[in-house]
Design an enzyme around this catalytic site. Sequence first.
Site, PDB file in Angstrom:
ATOM      1  N   GLN A   1       3.399 -13.406  -1.224  1.00 29.73           N
ATOM      2  CA  GLN A   1       4.229 -12.291  -0.729  1.00 29.73           C
ATOM      3  C   GLN A   1       4.957 -12.679   0.566  1.00 29.73           C
ATOM      4  O   GLN A   1       6.056 -12.216   0.829  1.00 29.73           O
ATOM      5  CB  GLN A   1       3.368 -11.042  -0.482  1.00 29.73           C
ATOM      6  CG  GLN A   1       2.843 -10.362  -1.736  1.00 29.73           C
ATOM      7  CD  GLN A   1       1.456 -10.819  -2.123  1.00 29.73           C
ATOM      8  OE1 GLN A   1       1.130 -12.004  -1.971  1.00 29.73           O
ATOM      9  NE2 GLN A   1       0.633  -9.918  -2.650  1.00 29.73           N
TER      10      GLN A   1
ATOM     11  N   ASP B   1      -4.589  -1.916   4.017  1.00 33.51           N
ATOM     12  CA  ASP B   1      -4.735  -1.220   2.740  1.00 33.51           C
ATOM     13  C   ASP B   1      -5.776  -0.115   2.825  1.00 33.51           C
ATOM     14  O   ASP B   1      -5.676   0.891   2.112  1.00 33.51           O
ATOM     15  CB  ASP B   1      -5.083  -2.227   1.635  1.00 33.51           C
ATOM     16  CG  ASP B   1      -3.896  -3.132   1.346  1.00 33.51           C
ATOM     17  OD1 ASP B   1      -3.701  -4.114   2.080  1.00 33.51           O
ATOM     18  OD2 ASP B   1      -3.138  -2.814   0.409  1.00 33.51           O
TER      19      ASP B   1
ATOM     20  N   ASN C   1      -7.258  -5.694   4.323  1.00 34.77           N
ATOM     21  CA  ASN C   1      -5.878  -6.123   4.174  1.00 34.77           C
ATOM     22  C   ASN C   1      -5.858  -7.372   3.314  1.00 34.77           C
ATOM     23  O   ASN C   1      -6.905  -7.884   2.897  1.00 34.77           O
ATOM     24  CB  ASN C   1      -5.237  -6.368   5.550  1.00 34.77           C
ATOM     25  CG  ASN C   1      -3.723  -6.462   5.483  1.00 34.77           C
ATOM     26  OD1 ASN C   1      -3.059  -5.575   4.974  1.00 34.77           O
ATOM     27  ND2 ASN C   1      -3.186  -7.566   5.964  1.00 34.77           N
ATOM     28  N   LYS C   2      -4.642  -7.869   3.053  1.00 34.98           N
ATOM     29  CA  LYS C   2      -4.499  -9.019   2.166  1.00 34.98           C
ATOM     30  C   LYS C   2      -5.454 -10.157   2.509  1.00 34.98           C
ATOM     31  O   LYS C   2      -5.644 -10.459   3.704  1.00 34.98           O
ATOM     32  CB  LYS C   2      -3.047  -9.525   2.262  1.00 34.98           C
ATOM     33  CG  LYS C   2      -2.686 -10.659   1.351  1.00 34.98           C
ATOM     34  CD  LYS C   2      -3.013 -10.402  -0.105  1.00 34.98           C
ATOM     35  CE  LYS C   2      -2.468  -9.103  -0.577  1.00 34.98           C
ATOM     36  NZ  LYS C   2      -3.057  -8.627  -1.842  1.00 34.98           N
TER      37      LYS C   2
ATOM     38  N   ARG D   1      -5.300   0.388  -8.796  1.00 37.39           N
ATOM     39  CA  ARG D   1      -5.724  -0.592  -7.794  1.00 37.39           C
ATOM     40  C   ARG D   1      -6.678   0.124  -6.837  1.00 37.39           C
ATOM     41  O   ARG D   1      -6.357   1.192  -6.339  1.00 37.39           O
ATOM     42  CB  ARG D   1      -4.531  -1.186  -7.009  1.00 37.39           C
ATOM     43  CG  ARG D   1      -3.608  -2.042  -7.867  1.00 37.39           C
ATOM     44  CD  ARG D   1      -2.576  -2.771  -7.026  1.00 37.39           C
ATOM     45  NE  ARG D   1      -3.155  -3.916  -6.324  1.00 37.39           N
ATOM     46  CZ  ARG D   1      -2.527  -4.572  -5.346  1.00 37.39           C
ATOM     47  NH1 ARG D   1      -1.341  -4.149  -4.931  1.00 37.39           N
ATOM     48  NH2 ARG D   1      -3.092  -5.603  -4.768  1.00 37.39           N
TER      49      ARG D   1
ATOM     50  N   ALA E   1       0.812  -1.220   0.000  1.00 40.64           N
ATOM     51  CA  ALA E   1       0.000   0.000   0.000  1.00 40.64           C
ATOM     52  C   ALA E   1       0.847   1.272   0.000  1.00 40.64           C
ATOM     53  O   ALA E   1       0.617   2.189  -0.801  1.00 40.64           O
ATOM     54  CB  ALA E   1      -0.933  -0.016   1.211  1.00 40.64           C
TER      55      ALA E   1
HETATM   56  C1  LIG Z   1       2.573  -1.611   3.817  1.00 40.77           C
HETATM   57  S1  LIG Z   1       1.956  -2.904   2.784  1.00 40.77           S
HETATM   58  C2  LIG Z   1       0.292  -2.925   3.229  1.00 40.77           C
HETATM   59  C3  LIG Z   1      -0.495  -4.035   2.538  1.00 40.77           C
HETATM   60  O1  LIG Z   1      -0.339  -4.060   1.100  1.00 40.77           O
HETATM   61  C4  LIG Z   1      -0.267  -5.442   0.666  1.00 40.77           C
HETATM   62  O2  LIG Z   1      -1.072  -5.721  -0.453  1.00 40.77           O
HETATM   63  P1  LIG Z   1      -0.408  -6.053  -1.911  1.00 40.77           P
HETATM   64  O3  LIG Z   1       0.733  -7.011  -1.714  1.00 40.77           O
HETATM   65  O4  LIG Z   1      -1.571  -6.624  -2.700  1.00 40.77           O
HETATM   66  O5  LIG Z   1       0.028  -4.686  -2.440  1.00 40.77           O
HETATM   67  C5  LIG Z   1      -0.767  -6.222   1.855  1.00 40.77           C
HETATM   68  O6  LIG Z   1      -2.182  -6.210   1.949  1.00 40.77           O
HETATM   69  C6  LIG Z   1      -0.126  -5.427   2.965  1.00 40.77           C
HETATM   70  O7  LIG Z   1      -0.604  -5.749   4.227  1.00 40.77           O
END
Ligand SMILES: CSC[C@H]1O[C@H](OP(=O)(O)O)[C@H](O)[C@@H]1O
Length: 318
Positions: free
Chosen positions: A174, A215, A225-226, A76, A44
Amino acid sequence: MSSGLVEAIAVIDQRLLPGELVVRRLETVEAVVDAIATLAVRGANVIGSAGGLGLALGIRQGLDANTTAEQLIAARPTAVNLAVAVNLVLAAHDAGEDPLERALALLAEDTEQTRLIGEFGRAELAGVTTVLTHCNTGRLATTGWGTALGVVYAKQAAGEEIHVIATETRPLRQGARLTAWELHASGVDVALIPDSAAASALAQGRVGAVIVGADRIAANGDTANKIGTRALAVAAHHEGVPFYVAATLNAVDLGTVSGDAIEIEERGAGEMLEGIPVPIPVWNPAFDVTPAHLIAGIITEAGVLKPPFDASLKGAIA
Ligand SMILES: CSC[C@H]1O[C@H](OP(=O)(O)O)[C@H](O)[C@@H]1O
């Protein structure tokens, strides 16, 4: 890159980590949008940084600022950091300020904000030696040491015992590809588990606290969140393990009343059907929403916010 002149944005293509470290040179707004949409650039906070720089790039190339801002924000929909950063750079431009300088200032602010999150989180989680975390929230997802992982790094820097259980975080992994790799490379003790093992780890008393990123945090504290985060919060609640969110305040969206109103990005089947040459219908939401009542605290650069979150969030943002 001199002040006011941005010719390109260099980014690490996170899709290829940890096997390959490839730096991509993004020379157009379309390239920045694509990098964000494909998660070459992800996390994010970092997609906010990329969005702000992308707008400065577009303005430098003579593109319409408002149209460019809309294109970047649409890359996004869930992480509000993207819209916040792009709109701050747009406002600077509209005020006759240098959009690049504003975009770069946001990067520096993010670094300091995550440092503060780390310190506040370290105090809040004093005595906690094992945390479970989900997805990736560290040095690749912010311009600092991270949000949830910022707390881990703060404990490490203070010489405090800290062990991390990282979930794999399917489907894009991730946790396996980024969190486990970055923590291992940083000398932090980390164990990688399948997402499906998290409830057992909690039930077996292996976890002192769960800490994740965010997020988008709604005005009542519901947090997007994820995907998989909600399940962790439910399991942690069932086992009496505290569940924390760590996020910079630019992930808070007071304009969204509750989690029900958060747009959840849905991604394609390809991420699920890798190696499966059959057109099987897929539902692949990138995020889910954890209800505020399952969250013990929201660790921010303004301190650790506690329930009732509608009051504490409003107080922190004001
Ligand atoms: C500081 S990262 C916050 C948040 O973003 C990630 O999503 P993505 O990998 O889809 O960009 C994930 O939800 C993290 O927790």
